[in-house]
Design a protein around this motif. Structure first.
Motif, PDB file in Angstrom:
ATOM      1  N   VAL A  38       0.536   2.972   5.853  1.00 44.48           N
ATOM      2  CA  VAL A  38      -0.271   1.762   5.972  1.00 44.48           C
ATOM      3  C   VAL A  38       0.355   0.814   6.984  1.00 44.48           C
ATOM      4  N   GLY A  39      -0.455   0.284   7.873  1.00 41.43           N
ATOM      5  CA  GLY A  39       0.070  -0.691   8.822  1.00 41.43           C
ATOM      6  C   GLY A  39      -1.054  -1.309   9.619  1.00 41.43           C
ATOM      7  N   GLY A  42      -2.303  -1.219  15.910  1.00 43.08           N
ATOM      8  CA  GLY A  42      -1.266  -1.231  16.943  1.00 43.08           C
ATOM      9  C   GLY A  42       0.126  -0.930  16.435  1.00 43.08           C
ATOM     10  N   SER A  43       0.264  -0.624  15.136  1.00 41.44           N
ATOM     11  CA  SER A  43       1.605  -0.413  14.577  1.00 41.44           C
ATOM     12  C   SER A  43       2.144   1.003  14.835  1.00 41.44           C
ATOM     13  N   GLY A  44       1.273   1.917  15.285  1.00 41.53           N
ATOM     14  CA  GLY A  44       1.746   3.263  15.611  1.00 41.53           C
ATOM     15  C   GLY A  44       1.167   4.369  14.741  1.00 41.53           C
ATOM     16  N   LYS A  45       0.151   4.060  13.946  1.00 40.02           N
ATOM     17  CA  LYS A  45      -0.395   5.041  13.004  1.00 40.02           C
ATOM     18  C   LYS A  45      -1.001   6.259  13.708  1.00 40.02           C
ATOM     19  N   SER A  46      -1.872   6.007  14.677  1.00 43.27           N
ATOM     20  CA  SER A  46      -2.502   7.142  15.366  1.00 43.27           C
ATOM     21  C   SER A  46      -1.469   7.925  16.176  1.00 43.27           C
ATOM     22  N   SER A  47      -0.481   7.218  16.701  1.00 43.92           N
ATOM     23  CA  SER A  47       0.599   7.902  17.434  1.00 43.92           C
ATOM     24  C   SER A  47       1.355   8.844  16.499  1.00 43.92           C
ATOM     25  N   HIS A 201      -5.257   0.908   7.781  1.00 47.79           N
ATOM     26  CA  HIS A 201      -4.792  -0.483   7.810  1.00 47.79           C
ATOM     27  C   HIS A 201      -5.134  -1.176   6.498  1.00 47.79           C
ATOM     28  N   ASP A 202      -5.865  -0.453   5.606  1.00 45.85           N
ATOM     29  CA  ASP A 202      -6.430  -1.062   4.410  1.00 45.85           C
ATOM     30  C   ASP A 202      -5.788  -0.460   3.172  1.00 45.85           C
ATOM     31  N   ARG A 203      -4.933  -1.225   2.489  1.00 49.02           N
ATOM     32  CA  ARG A 203      -4.237  -0.627   1.348  1.00 49.02           C
ATOM     33  C   ARG A 203      -5.004  -0.788   0.037  1.00 49.02           C
ATOM     34  N   SER A 204      -6.203  -1.339   0.083  1.00 50.83           N
ATOM     35  CA  SER A 204      -6.899  -1.666  -1.161  1.00 50.83           C
ATOM     36  C   SER A 204      -7.331  -0.443  -1.976  1.00 50.83           C
ATOM     37  N   ASN A 205      -7.508   0.703  -1.344  1.00 51.46           N
ATOM     38  CA  ASN A 205      -8.008   1.878  -2.081  1.00 51.46           C
ATOM     39  C   ASN A 205      -6.928   2.882  -2.449  1.00 51.46           C
ATOM     40  N   LEU A 206      -5.665   2.493  -2.333  1.00 50.30           N
ATOM     41  CA  LEU A 206      -4.613   3.506  -2.391  1.00 50.30           C
ATOM     42  C   LEU A 206      -3.953   3.651  -3.753  1.00 50.30           C
ATOM     43  N   THR A 207      -4.637   3.255  -4.823  1.00 50.94           N
ATOM     44  CA  THR A 207      -4.011   3.250  -6.147  1.00 50.94           C
ATOM     45  C   THR A 207      -3.553   4.633  -6.595  1.00 50.94           C
TER      46      THR A 207
END
Ligand code: ADP
Ligand code: MG
Length: 226
Positions: A38-39, A42-47, A201-207
């Motif tokens: 999660v980030g 532009g934090s590097g996730k797709s990279s 980028h969305d941590r709301s569904n990650l329970t």
């Protein structure tokens, strides 16, 4: 078996200097585990996914897939490895407009050289697993956004990959449909025993995911599911 990223650094040219997209990233995902990264944008996730998918070679560090270290492999070896071991779900479901849901999946197996009957069987089994058995004959324009994303996910699993890489699968969906997609990916990870990285980028569904890592400016920090 698993996916191991060890001490990965990736930079891109940026004018006179270089931009560090991944900064000494280490991440291990065992078989049957869904690891969420999660980030912010532009934090590097797709990279990170591009490196794990062996689509981009890092400046430093090693990528190991099912115990196979990819360092030094040529393009053909990497293409073969990707085809057999890696399922990728890109952010936009790039489905072919003229093909039915079942055909989108069968095309993958044909590329892999399987018999049409086997391909059809596997396609129907996967469409059933993602809740689309009744929509197998529909083309993309006859499916909702959430259904297209399900086809996209089923397609990535067609060649029985041991590694599944998923980029922001909920970005085009409302909250409820997004939650259903994350649940689906969690279930498929356990059922198909893939080592899965899901970036968002969305941590709301990650329970319900197995592990969560945060990424900021290309650096990972372990986090706990909330
Ligand atoms: P995210 O997926 O988290 O939004 P990215 O991995 O796409 O992040 O990007 C990380 C950083 O690398 C950003 O600063 C982005 O602008 C930069 N970047 C990504 N791809 C390229 C590229 N092909 N060339 C140059 N810079 C890039
Ligand atoms: Mg991205």
């Amino acid at each position: 078996m698993s996916l191991n990223l060890t001490d990965i650094t990736l930079t891109y040219p940026d004018g006179e200097t270089r931009l560090t997209a991944l900064d000494h990233v280490t991440l291990t995902v065992p078989k049957g585990v869904l690891s969420a990264v999660v980030g912010p944008s532009g934090s590097g996730k797709s990279s990170l996914l591009a490196v794990a998918a062996t689509l981009v070679t890092p400046d430093a560090g090693t990528v190991t897939l099912d115990g196979i270290t990819t360092t030094g492999m040529n393009r053909k070896e990497l293409t073969d490895l990707r085809r057999h071991k890696i399922g990728i779900v890109f952010q936009q479901p790039n489905l072919l407009p003229s093909l039915t849901a079942a055909e989108q999946l069968q095309v993958m197996a044909q590329i892999d050289g399987r018999s049409p009957a086997k391909a059809r069987g596997r396609a129907m089994q996967l469409l059933d697993a993602v809740g689309l058995a009744a929509q197998a004959g529909r083309r993309p324009h006859q499916l909702s956004g959430g259904q297209r994303q399900r086809v996209n996910i089923a397609r990535a699993l067609m060649n029985e990959p041991s590694i599944l890489l998923v980029d922001e699968p909920t970005s085009a969906l409302d909250h409820e449909r997004g939650a259903a997609i994350i649940d689906l990916i969690t279930r498929l990870t356990h059922q198909q025993a893939t080592a899965t990285i899901l970036v968002t980028h969305d941590r709301s569904n990650l329970t319900a995911v197995d592990q969560i890592t945060e990424v900021h400016d290309g650096r990972l920090t372990l986090s706990t599911p909330t």
